[in-house]
Scaffold this motif. Sequence first.
Motif, PDB file in Angstrom:
ATOM      1  N   ALA A   1      18.402 -34.325  -7.652  1.00  0.00           N
ATOM      2  CA  ALA A   1      19.327 -35.357  -8.148  1.00  0.00           C
ATOM      3  C   ALA A   1      20.651 -35.302  -7.393  1.00  0.00           C
ATOM      4  CB  ALA A   1      19.552 -35.182  -9.646  1.00  0.00           C
ATOM      5  N   GLU A   2      21.104 -36.471  -6.978  1.00  0.00           N
ATOM      6  CA  GLU A   2      22.328 -36.557  -6.169  1.00  0.00           C
ATOM      7  C   GLU A   2      23.559 -36.944  -6.991  1.00  0.00           C
ATOM      8  OE1 GLU A   2      22.347 -35.653  -3.106  1.00  0.00           O
ATOM      9  OE2 GLU A   2      20.324 -35.918  -2.311  1.00  0.00           O
ATOM     10  N   PHE A   3      23.365 -37.285  -8.278  1.00  0.00           N
ATOM     11  CA  PHE A   3      24.506 -37.587  -9.161  1.00  0.00           C
ATOM     12  C   PHE A   3      24.092 -37.256 -10.590  1.00  0.00           C
ATOM     13  CE2 PHE A   3      22.030 -41.469  -8.818  1.00  0.00           C
ATOM     14  CZ  PHE A   3      21.926 -41.901 -10.139  1.00  0.00           C
ATOM     15  N   ASP A   4      25.044 -37.404 -11.513  1.00  0.00           N
ATOM     16  CA  ASP A   4      24.786 -37.057 -12.912  1.00  0.00           C
ATOM     17  C   ASP A   4      24.008 -38.207 -13.585  1.00  0.00           C
ATOM     18  OD1 ASP A   4      24.833 -36.408 -15.594  1.00  0.00           O
ATOM     19  OD2 ASP A   4      26.881 -35.630 -15.541  1.00  0.00           O
ATOM     20  N   VAL A   5      22.700 -38.095 -13.522  1.00  0.00           N
ATOM     21  CA  VAL A   5      21.816 -39.173 -14.001  1.00  0.00           C
ATOM     22  C   VAL A   5      22.051 -39.459 -15.492  1.00  0.00           C
ATOM     23  CG1 VAL A   5      19.400 -39.799 -14.410  1.00  0.00           C
ATOM     24  CG2 VAL A   5      20.049 -38.696 -12.271  1.00  0.00           C
ATOM     25  N   GLU A   6      22.139 -38.414 -16.294  1.00  0.00           N
ATOM     26  CA  GLU A   6      22.295 -38.609 -17.742  1.00  0.00           C
ATOM     27  C   GLU A   6      23.580 -39.376 -18.049  1.00  0.00           C
ATOM     28  OE1 GLU A   6      22.946 -35.120 -20.073  1.00  0.00           O
ATOM     29  OE2 GLU A   6      22.378 -36.115 -21.943  1.00  0.00           O
ATOM     30  N   LYS A   7      24.667 -38.982 -17.380  1.00  0.00           N
ATOM     31  CA  LYS A   7      25.971 -39.624 -17.639  1.00  0.00           C
ATOM     32  C   LYS A   7      25.894 -41.120 -17.312  1.00  0.00           C
ATOM     33  CE  LYS A   7      30.721 -39.356 -15.934  1.00  0.00           C
ATOM     34  NZ  LYS A   7      30.739 -40.249 -14.775  1.00  0.00           N
TER      35      LYS A   7
ATOM     36  N   CYS B   1      17.280 -39.601  -7.104  1.00  0.00           N
ATOM     37  CA  CYS B   1      17.125 -39.486  -5.647  1.00  0.00           C
ATOM     38  C   CYS B   1      16.168 -40.558  -5.142  1.00  0.00           C
ATOM     39  CB  CYS B   1      16.604 -38.099  -5.277  1.00  0.00           C
ATOM     40  SG  CYS B   1      14.846 -37.905  -5.581  1.00  0.00           S
ATOM     41  N   VAL B   2      16.098 -40.670  -3.825  1.00  0.00           N
ATOM     42  CA  VAL B   2      15.245 -41.705  -3.229  1.00  0.00           C
ATOM     43  C   VAL B   2      13.795 -41.230  -3.042  1.00  0.00           C
ATOM     44  CG1 VAL B   2      17.055 -43.010  -2.074  1.00  0.00           C
ATOM     45  CG2 VAL B   2      16.040 -41.046  -0.920  1.00  0.00           C
TER      46      VAL B   2
ATOM     47  N   GLY C   1      19.820 -42.108  -6.089  1.00  0.00           N
ATOM     48  CA  GLY C   1      20.804 -41.313  -5.363  1.00  0.00           C
ATOM     49  C   GLY C   1      20.394 -41.007  -3.930  1.00  0.00           C
ATOM     50  N   THR C   2      21.393 -41.026  -3.020  1.00  0.00           N
ATOM     51  CA  THR C   2      21.196 -40.573  -1.635  1.00  0.00           C
ATOM     52  C   THR C   2      22.259 -39.511  -1.369  1.00  0.00           C
ATOM     53  OG1 THR C   2      22.768 -42.148  -0.741  1.00  0.00           O
ATOM     54  CG2 THR C   2      20.478 -42.882  -0.868  1.00  0.00           C
ATOM     55  N   LYS C   3      22.216 -38.906  -0.212  1.00  0.00           N
ATOM     56  CA  LYS C   3      23.288 -37.965   0.145  1.00  0.00           C
ATOM     57  C   LYS C   3      24.615 -38.724   0.193  1.00  0.00           C
ATOM     58  CE  LYS C   3      21.366 -33.889   0.949  1.00  0.00           C
ATOM     59  NZ  LYS C   3      21.038 -33.644  -0.452  1.00  0.00           N
ATOM     60  N   GLY C   4      25.477 -38.465  -0.759  1.00  0.00           N
ATOM     61  CA  GLY C   4      26.809 -39.081  -0.757  1.00  0.00           C
ATOM     62  C   GLY C   4      26.869 -40.502  -1.284  1.00  0.00           C
ATOM     63  N   GLY C   5      25.790 -41.017  -1.819  1.00  0.00           N
ATOM     64  CA  GLY C   5      25.863 -42.382  -2.330  1.00  0.00           C
ATOM     65  C   GLY C   5      24.643 -42.781  -3.132  1.00  0.00           C
ATOM     66  N   VAL C   6      24.436 -44.078  -3.232  1.00  0.00           N
ATOM     67  CA  VAL C   6      23.278 -44.588  -3.964  1.00  0.00           C
ATOM     68  C   VAL C   6      22.686 -45.805  -3.250  1.00  0.00           C
ATOM     69  CG1 VAL C   6      23.963 -43.815  -6.286  1.00  0.00           C
ATOM     70  CG2 VAL C   6      24.755 -46.027  -5.455  1.00  0.00           C
ATOM     71  N   VAL C   7      21.372 -45.942  -3.386  1.00  0.00           N
ATOM     72  CA  VAL C   7      20.697 -47.179  -2.982  1.00  0.00           C
ATOM     73  C   VAL C   7      20.677 -48.079  -4.207  1.00  0.00           C
ATOM     74  CG1 VAL C   7      18.486 -48.180  -2.253  1.00  0.00           C
ATOM     75  CG2 VAL C   7      19.219 -45.992  -1.336  1.00  0.00           C
TER      76      VAL C   7
ATOM     77  N   ASP D   1      30.800 -44.442  -5.921  1.00  0.00           N
ATOM     78  CA  ASP D   1      31.632 -45.283  -6.810  1.00  0.00           C
ATOM     79  C   ASP D   1      31.367 -46.769  -6.595  1.00  0.00           C
ATOM     80  OD1 ASP D   1      32.744 -43.097  -7.955  1.00  0.00           O
ATOM     81  OD2 ASP D   1      34.565 -43.113  -6.752  1.00  0.00           O
ATOM     82  N   GLU D   2      31.224 -47.132  -5.321  1.00  0.00           N
ATOM     83  CA  GLU D   2      30.957 -48.534  -4.992  1.00  0.00           C
ATOM     84  C   GLU D   2      29.582 -48.949  -5.528  1.00  0.00           C
ATOM     85  OE1 GLU D   2      30.902 -50.827  -0.860  1.00  0.00           O
ATOM     86  OE2 GLU D   2      32.276 -49.119  -0.866  1.00  0.00           O
TER      87      GLU D   2
END
Length: 158
Positions: free
Chosen positions: A77-83, A106-107, A123-129, A143-144
């Motif tokens: 996981a690349e970010f806090d999915v639950e949040k 993650c992708v 999630g991707t490294k440093g961002g999201v798709v 954030d974007e």
Amino acid sequence: MSYPLHVGVTEAGTLYNSLIKSSIALGTLIIEGLVDTMRISISGDPINEVIAAKKLLTFLHLRQGPDVVACPTCARAEFDVEKVALEVEEKLAKIDKKITVSVLGCVVNGIGEGKEADVGIAGTKGGVVVFYKGHIVGTYPYDEGIVKLEEYVNQLVK
Ligand code: SF4
């Protein structure tokens, strides 16, 4: 019977206990067509009873409502999915339209699963798709990407 049947599991207990007992009992009876009105009894804040009842009817496809699909998270996981999933659920709480939003960490598995939703992120490294209606619309810094997700959700529910 010529009168409506009101059904509930009485004294079902605290949140988890009641959700499981009530989903089994009411879900079965609703599918059998035996329920006219219901109450999900939960110790504590009564708002949880309303949320649980709405979700039960939505997931039984008897009510139009949101479904936020989220992965269980793992080391990828690349970010806090639950949040993020909880924030999206809160945002959609009052919506009475059928909409599926996916929040995937993650992708690796996220791309395939995300395309099933109306809108979603993985999630991707440093961002999201970001996905919209089965297509990737772009890769963004985190954030974007969250702002994009919200924009697409707003577009779907307005
Ligand atoms: S989508 Fe990615 S982060 Fe989420 S559980 Fe699956 S592999 Fe792990």
